[in-house]
Scaffold this active site. Structure first.
Site, PDB file in Angstrom:
ATOM      1  N   GLY A  26       0.833  -1.188   0.000  1.00 50.40           N
ATOM      2  CA  GLY A  26       0.000   0.000   0.000  1.00 50.40           C
ATOM      3  C   GLY A  26       0.870   1.241   0.000  1.00 50.40           C
ATOM      4  N   GLY A  27       0.235   2.386   0.165  1.00 49.01           N
ATOM      5  CA  GLY A  27       0.980   3.626   0.145  1.00 49.01           C
ATOM      6  C   GLY A  27       1.901   3.794   1.327  1.00 49.01           C
ATOM      7  CG  MET A  28       1.789   4.152   6.132  1.00 44.64           C
ATOM      8  SD  MET A  28       0.435   4.697   7.206  1.00 44.64           S
ATOM      9  CE  MET A  28       0.983   4.078   8.777  1.00 44.64           C
ATOM     10  CB  ALA A  29       2.514  -0.608   5.573  1.00 43.11           C
ATOM     11  CE  LYS A  49      -0.913  -2.028   7.267  1.00 37.16           C
ATOM     12  NZ  LYS A  49      -2.309  -1.713   7.657  1.00 37.16           N
ATOM     13  CG  ASP A 156      -9.890   2.734   5.274  1.00 37.37           C
ATOM     14  OD1 ASP A 156     -10.489   3.121   4.249  1.00 37.37           O
ATOM     15  OD2 ASP A 156      -8.725   2.316   5.261  1.00 37.37           O
TER      16      ASP A 156
END
Length: 379
Positions: A26-29, A49, A156
């Site tokens: 993903g964008g962060m992890a 993660k 989310d």
């Protein structure tokens, strides 16, 4: 959850978590399929993660990662992905260790069925909704150690965050954006939008405080899309999507897809009401309505078994498609349309059950349904 070659494969974190396959990014992890290692050759599969290095010095992102671990550890339930551990290595990288779900997410289930021209049976969609709402109800109804309400709002809810195991279990994932009353990291500032834009509520895109009914709206969006096979709030750019969500104009589901039970259509549209006061009062109430449509305990095992079968077929289709892509154009077309189950017949069976008289005690039926899904009751 297909892995691919990566230089970090085989890395052991904190002496007990081995990175085996890169499962997603993903964008962060990045998310890894890994193993938790123990004495005498003990091991168990886990999801690991890892926060990306570029975010490791940014306080806001660290706070979100920490909050996901803290909130996840505070709510333990079969319909929520469980947090196992949270750690930091010698290089300052953060890792969140979660239970590994052998399966797919709802996004892949919907898109694969659509690609194969098989409408997703409404009973399976309802079963996914019940599982996700069960997870939400546990979060929304949480109490602190003193017994005072301490609700957690997910913020989310999306097809990607509803995981479906090969055994037909439904797991709500990713509490990274969750809003908790006892949040230790900074809460969202007034006017700041959190979550995937297409799955926000009208009040969410307006920057108002999220509530449990905001999650209910998001679940309504997810289920509307799963039943229709198309996006509800779609636009050429984020501004157009933003405006559509704020207006919350929902095309009549019964016109988009014929043959759905009227009670199901009404339930989805109630969840998608513009005014939060007109939605279900709780995720539990929403789940209760879906449970009654499925016939409660009469159909619990059937729905879970068919969901397991659907997950298996999607995994098979995806595996065959990957093999065909690797073989090149000469290999021919995908066999995704050759389902081993007649899903149209399944839809008819669910509709016959929905037409049966409703049970008198809805709460008892709902509790029995949840118990069967969670494998708590003996045969």
């Amino acid at each position: 959850m297909e892995g691919r070659a990566h230089p970090d494969v085989g890395t052991v974190v904190a002496g007990k978590y081995e990175l085996c396959e890169l499962a997603g990014e993903g964008g962060m992890a990045t998310v890894w399929k890994g193993k938790m290692l123990g004495a005498a050759g003990f091991s168990r599969p886990v999801a690991i993660k890892k926060m990306k290095a570029q975010f490791g010095t940014l306080r806001e992102y660290i706070d979100m990662f920490v909050e996901e671990a803290r909130v996840g550890a505070a709510i333990q339930h079969p319909n929520i992905v469980q947090v196992i551990d949270f750690l930091q290595d010698d290089f300052g990288s953060y890792y969140l260790v979660l239970e590994w779900i052998d399966g797919i997410d709802l996004h892949h289930l919907v898109t694969t069925f659509r690609k194969a021209n098989h409408p997703l049976p409404w009973g399976l969609v309802a079963a996914v909704g019940i599982g996700g709402l069960r997870g939400l109800s546990v979060a929304h109804e949480r109490v602190d150690e003193a017994g005072s309400p301490a609700p957690i709002i997910h913020r989310d809810v999306s097809p990607q965050n509803l995981l479906l195991s090969s055994r037909g279990e439904v797991k709500l994932a990713d509490f990274g954006l969750a809003l908790a009353k006892d949040r230790i990291a900074m809460a969202t500032m007034q006017g700041m939008v959190k979550g995937k834009l297409s799955y926000l509520s009208p009040e969410g895109v307006s920057g108002q405080q999220a509530s449990p009914r905001s999650d209910i709206f998001a679940m309504g969006t997810v289920l509307w899309e799963a039943l229709s096979g198309r996006r509800l709030f779609e636009g050429s750019d984020d501004v157009e999507v933003f405006k559509k969500v704020k207006r919350a104009h929902v095309p009549p589901l019964g016109e988009v897809r014929r043959g759905l039970p009227e009670g199901l259509i009404q339930a989805i549209h109630k969840a998608l009401a513009v005014d939060p006061a007109n939605r279900f009062v709780s995720a539990r109430q929403f789940a209760m309505v879906l449970s009654e449509l499925l016939g409660g305990a009469r159909n619990a095992e059937k729905a879970q078994g068919l969901l397991s079968q659907a997950v298996g077929e999607v995994k098979r289709w995806r595996s065959e498609e990957a093999a065909l892509r690797a073989a090149g154009p000469a290999a021919g077309a995908s066999s995704a349309s050759q389902a081993s189950t007649s899903w149209e017949d399944v839809d008819v069976e669910f509709s016959e059950i929905a037409a049966l008289p409703r049970v008198e005690n809805s709460r008892e039926s709902l509790d029995f349904w949840f118990s069967k899904i969670e494998n708590k009751l003996p045969e």
